[in-house]
Design a protein around this motif. Structure first.
Motif, PDB file in Angstrom:
ATOM      1  N   GLU A 234       0.890   3.270   7.573  1.00 41.99           N
ATOM      2  CA  GLU A 234      -0.138   2.306   7.179  1.00 41.99           C
ATOM      3  C   GLU A 234      -0.341   1.251   8.262  1.00 41.99           C
ATOM      4  OE1 GLU A 234      -3.014   0.507   4.678  1.00 41.99           O
ATOM      5  OE2 GLU A 234      -2.083   2.511   4.668  1.00 41.99           O
ATOM      6  N   LEU A 235       0.747   0.768   8.859  1.00 40.90           N
ATOM      7  CA  LEU A 235       0.629  -0.217   9.936  1.00 40.90           C
ATOM      8  C   LEU A 235      -0.094   0.374  11.140  1.00 40.90           C
ATOM      9  CD1 LEU A 235       4.173  -1.853   9.737  1.00 40.90           C
ATOM     10  CD2 LEU A 235       1.992  -3.025   9.356  1.00 40.90           C
ATOM     11  N   LEU A 236       0.239   1.607  11.516  1.00 45.53           N
ATOM     12  CA  LEU A 236      -0.387   2.231  12.676  1.00 45.53           C
ATOM     13  C   LEU A 236      -1.851   2.561  12.422  1.00 45.53           C
ATOM     14  CD1 LEU A 236       2.436   4.680  13.851  1.00 45.53           C
ATOM     15  CD2 LEU A 236       1.659   2.617  15.022  1.00 45.53           C
ATOM     16  N   THR A 237      -2.166   2.933  11.208  1.00 43.07           N
ATOM     17  CA  THR A 237      -3.521   3.394  10.897  1.00 43.07           C
ATOM     18  C   THR A 237      -4.477   2.242  10.620  1.00 43.07           C
ATOM     19  OG1 THR A 237      -2.635   5.452   9.980  1.00 43.07           O
ATOM     20  CG2 THR A 237      -4.876   4.847   9.345  1.00 43.07           C
ATOM     21  N   THR A 238      -3.997   1.226   9.900  1.00 46.88           N
ATOM     22  CA  THR A 238      -4.887   0.177   9.398  1.00 46.88           C
ATOM     23  C   THR A 238      -4.738  -1.154  10.128  1.00 46.88           C
ATOM     24  OG1 THR A 238      -4.752   1.206   7.210  1.00 46.88           O
ATOM     25  CG2 THR A 238      -5.610  -1.042   7.308  1.00 46.88           C
ATOM     26  N   HIS A 239      -3.529  -1.486  10.546  1.00 49.03           N
ATOM     27  CA  HIS A 239      -3.261  -2.851  11.015  1.00 49.03           C
ATOM     28  C   HIS A 239      -2.884  -2.955  12.497  1.00 49.03           C
ATOM     29  CE1 HIS A 239      -3.268  -4.217   6.830  1.00 49.03           C
ATOM     30  NE2 HIS A 239      -2.491  -3.180   6.537  1.00 49.03           N
ATOM     31  N   LEU A 240      -2.902  -1.859  13.247  1.00 50.89           N
ATOM     32  CA  LEU A 240      -2.337  -1.888  14.601  1.00 50.89           C
ATOM     33  C   LEU A 240      -2.976  -2.943  15.505  1.00 50.89           C
ATOM     34  CD1 LEU A 240      -0.312  -0.754  16.592  1.00 50.89           C
ATOM     35  CD2 LEU A 240      -1.984   0.995  17.217  1.00 50.89           C
ATOM     36  N   PRO A 241      -4.299  -3.041  15.627  1.00 52.13           N
ATOM     37  CA  PRO A 241      -4.856  -4.071  16.529  1.00 52.13           C
ATOM     38  C   PRO A 241      -4.402  -5.483  16.175  1.00 52.13           C
ATOM     39  CG  PRO A 241      -6.550  -2.484  15.914  1.00 52.13           C
ATOM     40  CD  PRO A 241      -5.363  -2.206  15.038  1.00 52.13           C
ATOM     41  N   ALA A 242      -4.389  -5.804  14.900  1.00 45.14           N
ATOM     42  CA  ALA A 242      -3.981  -7.153  14.494  1.00 45.14           C
ATOM     43  C   ALA A 242      -2.488  -7.372  14.736  1.00 45.14           C
ATOM     44  CB  ALA A 242      -4.323  -7.384  13.020  1.00 45.14           C
ATOM     45  N   VAL A 243      -1.674  -6.355  14.459  1.00 45.43           N
ATOM     46  CA  VAL A 243      -0.235  -6.469  14.683  1.00 45.43           C
ATOM     47  C   VAL A 243       0.054  -6.652  16.170  1.00 45.43           C
ATOM     48  CG1 VAL A 243       1.935  -5.185  14.637  1.00 45.43           C
ATOM     49  CG2 VAL A 243       0.485  -5.244  12.606  1.00 45.43           C
ATOM     50  N   ARG A 244      -0.615  -5.865  17.020  1.00 45.86           N
ATOM     51  CA  ARG A 244      -0.397  -6.001  18.470  1.00 45.86           C
ATOM     52  C   ARG A 244      -0.760  -7.401  18.936  1.00 45.86           C
ATOM     53  NH1 ARG A 244      -2.793  -3.665  22.320  1.00 45.86           N
ATOM     54  NH2 ARG A 244      -0.984  -3.429  23.687  1.00 45.86           N
ATOM     55  N   ALA A 245      -1.905  -7.903  18.510  1.00 48.63           N
ATOM     56  CA  ALA A 245      -2.325  -9.242  18.915  1.00 48.63           C
ATOM     57  C   ALA A 245      -1.313 -10.292  18.467  1.00 48.63           C
ATOM     58  CB  ALA A 245      -3.714  -9.550  18.340  1.00 48.63           C
ATOM     59  N   HIS A 246      -0.816 -10.148  17.245  1.00 52.03           N
ATOM     60  CA  HIS A 246       0.165 -11.089  16.696  1.00 52.03           C
ATOM     61  C   HIS A 246       1.447 -11.080  17.522  1.00 52.03           C
ATOM     62  CE1 HIS A 246       2.407 -13.142  13.402  1.00 52.03           C
ATOM     63  NE2 HIS A 246       3.407 -12.381  13.823  1.00 52.03           N
ATOM     64  N   GLN A 247       1.998  -9.878  17.753  1.00 47.78           N
ATOM     65  CA  GLN A 247       3.279  -9.764  18.450  1.00 47.78           C
ATOM     66  C   GLN A 247       3.161 -10.121  19.932  1.00 47.78           C
ATOM     67  OE1 GLN A 247       5.282  -9.877  16.133  1.00 47.78           O
ATOM     68  NE2 GLN A 247       6.305  -7.902  15.801  1.00 47.78           N
ATOM     69  N   LEU A 248       2.080  -9.716  20.580  1.00 53.14           N
ATOM     70  CA  LEU A 248       1.934 -10.010  22.008  1.00 53.14           C
ATOM     71  C   LEU A 248       1.726 -11.498  22.243  1.00 53.14           C
ATOM     72  CD1 LEU A 248      -0.139  -7.038  23.462  1.00 53.14           C
ATOM     73  CD2 LEU A 248       2.301  -7.222  22.963  1.00 53.14           C
ATOM     74  N   THR A 249       1.024 -12.163  21.339  1.00 55.54           N
ATOM     75  CA  THR A 249       0.874 -13.616  21.475  1.00 55.54           C
ATOM     76  C   THR A 249       2.225 -14.309  21.370  1.00 55.54           C
ATOM     77  OG1 THR A 249      -1.381 -13.594  20.595  1.00 55.54           O
ATOM     78  CG2 THR A 249      -0.172 -15.671  20.450  1.00 55.54           C
TER      79      THR A 249
ATOM     80  N   ARG B 177       0.837  -1.203   0.000  1.00 51.42           N
ATOM     81  CA  ARG B 177       0.000   0.000   0.000  1.00 51.42           C
ATOM     82  C   ARG B 177       0.871   1.253   0.000  1.00 51.42           C
ATOM     83  NH1 ARG B 177      -3.544   3.226  -1.730  1.00 51.42           N
ATOM     84  NH2 ARG B 177      -4.512   4.602  -0.180  1.00 51.42           N
ATOM     85  N   ALA B 178       1.990   1.230   0.714  1.00 55.16           N
ATOM     86  CA  ALA B 178       2.880   2.396   0.755  1.00 55.16           C
ATOM     87  C   ALA B 178       3.500   2.664  -0.610  1.00 55.16           C
ATOM     88  CB  ALA B 178       3.971   2.176   1.806  1.00 55.16           C
ATOM     89  N   VAL B 179       3.849   1.612  -1.317  1.00 50.89           N
ATOM     90  CA  VAL B 179       4.415   1.787  -2.667  1.00 50.89           C
ATOM     91  C   VAL B 179       3.393   2.455  -3.586  1.00 50.89           C
ATOM     92  CG1 VAL B 179       5.217   0.546  -4.713  1.00 50.89           C
ATOM     93  CG2 VAL B 179       6.091  -0.079  -2.456  1.00 50.89           C
ATOM     94  N   GLU B 180       2.138   2.122  -3.417  1.00 52.10           N
ATOM     95  CA  GLU B 180       1.088   2.773  -4.207  1.00 52.10           C
ATOM     96  C   GLU B 180       1.016   4.269  -3.899  1.00 52.10           C
ATOM     97  OE1 GLU B 180      -2.515   0.761  -3.303  1.00 52.10           O
ATOM     98  OE2 GLU B 180      -1.929  -1.137  -4.256  1.00 52.10           O
ATOM     99  N   GLN B 181       1.289   4.632  -2.654  1.00 51.35           N
ATOM    100  CA  GLN B 181       1.206   6.037  -2.238  1.00 51.35           C
ATOM    101  C   GLN B 181       2.452   6.832  -2.602  1.00 51.35           C
ATOM    102  OE1 GLN B 181       0.679   5.499   1.942  1.00 51.35           O
ATOM    103  NE2 GLN B 181      -1.495   4.986   1.805  1.00 51.35           N
ATOM    104  N   LEU B 182       3.553   6.131  -2.841  1.00 49.44           N
ATOM    105  CA  LEU B 182       4.841   6.798  -3.016  1.00 49.44           C
ATOM    106  C   LEU B 182       4.873   7.805  -4.161  1.00 49.44           C
ATOM    107  CD1 LEU B 182       7.715   6.958  -1.881  1.00 49.44           C
ATOM    108  CD2 LEU B 182       8.344   5.111  -3.439  1.00 49.44           C
TER     109      LEU B 182
END
Length: 498
Positions: free
Chosen positions: A371-386, A141-146
């Motif tokens: 993009e990670l902070l805006t769109t994916h943060l809850p899922a990323v936190r759950a993944h890393q904390l597990t 997604r970031a490459v699309e925005q670049l």
């Protein structure tokens, strides 16, 4: 040597030498001071804490700084030259070296090179792999925005606006209302700390630090010639507020560096009441509080329904808190994205100062982080904390089984376990591990004065299924270190008082 080589001043070297604690052979009488000095320099070079090729002070300057005779320093330098740890040239001074044929020093706190990762078990670096597939999705997604940014020069001294907005929004969600003009994006948390130190601290300024504390920050402050004032954590890993008040009122440090959220290396979490009391004492002393929040999102062990404390700056009534954060611990270290939260006027000062060093973080990395902070943060936190929780539980079980005499407390979060080794030298464990392909972070690296010799830090970075084998190898290293003798190779006594 080249003009750009690292130059270590006498005060900076004196403070490094104070951390180079040498084991004391039982029954040995005190050895000549020159032998102790030479052994301390050898230790610093071999551990990578004093860079190879660093220009050392002239003999007279170092003698004055250490309050030794010039003859003592000259004899120590000569011994180092004879052993291959120092080279000199008339008119060029002396610089550190390694004996011919020696392997370069490895630092357990530096990443294992990619070509050695299959051979070496890394129990030194506390950093997680990227959270997939979220990173790849965000990168696409970031490459699309670049292209929208590519038409300009690409330099954003305060950061790309979309990332400043995302970081400000996350602070607000955590209980600290923040606007984008209070945010400066940096190249990693260490870039943020370096910039804040450069702007707010001068040579010789006192900085109060927790003991233990983050090793890389301690080393950076020493090399910048700051005067570190350690304040020990209590046995239960809380702030000793009586000691903090004594240090703040007596030493009047220019800054206090603290890690209140899942502290590195202990994982401790400081409650809001203690934060308020520390801020009140710092306000009375005129001390800036530098709060390191790089691990603030890693509360994997908090009981369900328990809300973590608000950011320290949320309790600040005098704009005295400067907060440093990072995407490296929760998202991915390879992004090299950090940030500073401060008053807008200080953000502008920091942005002005940085143009002489890096002019801004990479745009693509910033877009990925946003993009990670805006769109994916809850899922990323759950993944890393597990992942962290599973590894912590596996380590708890394996260490109690294999090394039952070692002592530790499982923290409520963070990236590491702070372990007492039952009297075995952490430095000896690190040396034995280096010979057997196990990287171990010795506890003395996390002390401002070389303390914590009988501790190590174990990161929660090995995947849970691999933990039993990792602890088996660690136990073998411990047995080898004990067999070789706790004091093997130590022909000098305690470090010089500097």
């Amino acid at each position: 040597m080249a003009d750009w080589q690292t130059t270590v001043t006498s005060p900076a070297l004196a403070r490094l030498l104070a951390t180079a604690r040498l084991p004391e052979p039982p029954g040995a009488s005190r050895r000549p001071a020159y032998r102790t000095l030479a052994a301390q320099v050898r230790l610093l070079v071999s551990e990578g804490r004093l860079p190879v090729g660093a220009r050392l002070p002239a003999e007279r300057e170092l003698a004055l700084a250490l309050r030794l005779s010039r003859t003592t320093v000259a004899t120590a330098y000569e011994a180092l030259r004879a052993d291959g740890y120092l080279r000199s040239r008339r008119g060029s001074g002396s610089w550190t070296a390694l004996p011919e044929g020696s392997a370069p020093p490895s630092d357990a706190l530096h990443p294992v090179p990619p070509d050695e990762q299959g051979r070496i078990l890394d129990l030194g670096v506390a950093a997680l792999p990227a959270p997939q597939p979220f990173l790849s999705t965000a990168a696409a997604r970031a490459v699309e925005q670049l292209p929208a940014y590519a038409a300009g020069h690409g330099h954003y001294p305060t950061g790309v606006p979309v990332l400043r907005e995302a970081v400000a929004r996350r602070f607000t969600e955590r209980g600290l209302p923040t606007t984008p003009d209070q945010i400066l994006i940096t190249i990693g948390a260490m870039g943020a700390l370096h910039l804040v130190r450069q702007v707010l601290l001068g040579r010789g300024d006192r900085v109060a630090v927790e003991a233990p504390s983050y090793a890389h920050t301690l080393q950076a402050l020493r090399l910048a010639e700051a005067r570190l004032v350690p304040v020990p954590l209590t046995r239960g890993f809380h702030w000793d507020l009586a000691e903090w008040r004594r240090v703040l009122s007596g030493a009047a440090p220019k800054a206090a560096y603290v890690i209140p959220d899942f502290h590195n290396p202990t994982g401790a979490l400081i409650d809001e009441e203690q934060r308020r009391e520390l801020l009140a004492a710092a306000r009375s002393a005129g001390t800036v509080v530098l709060a390191d929040e790089t691990t603030a999102e890693l509360g994997w062990g908090l009981p369900e329904g328990v809300t973590p404390p608000r950011p320290t700056a949320a309790l600040d009534r005098a704009a005295q808190v400067v907060t440093v954060g990072s995407a490296g611990k929760l998202l991915w270290g390879g992004l090299r994205i950090g940030w500073v939260r401060a008053a807008p006027a200080l953000v502008r000062r920091l942005a002005t100062a940085r143009v002489y060093s890096d002019v801004g973080a990479p745009v693509l990395d910033q877009l990925i982080a946003a993009e990670l902070l805006t769109t994916h943060l809850p899922a990323v936190r759950a993944h890393q904390l597990t992942r962290l929780r599973d590894t912590a539980e596996a380590l708890d079980t394996a260490l109690r089984e294999r090394l039952p005499h070692w002592r530790f407390t499982v923290p409520p979060g963070g990236l590491s376990l702070w372990v007492g080794t039952g009297g075995v030298s952490g430095a000896a464990l690190a040396r034995a591990g280096e010979r057997t392909g196990v990287r171990i972070a010795a506890g003395n690296r996390f002390g401002s004065d070389g303390a914590f010799e009988h501790h190590i830090r174990i990161p929660f970075t090995v995947a849970a299924p691999a933990v039993p084998d990792a602890v088996r190898r660690l136990a073998e290293v411990a047995a080898r270190a004990e067999q070789e003798g706790r004091w093997q190779g130590a022909d000098d006594t305690q470090p010089l008082a500097v």
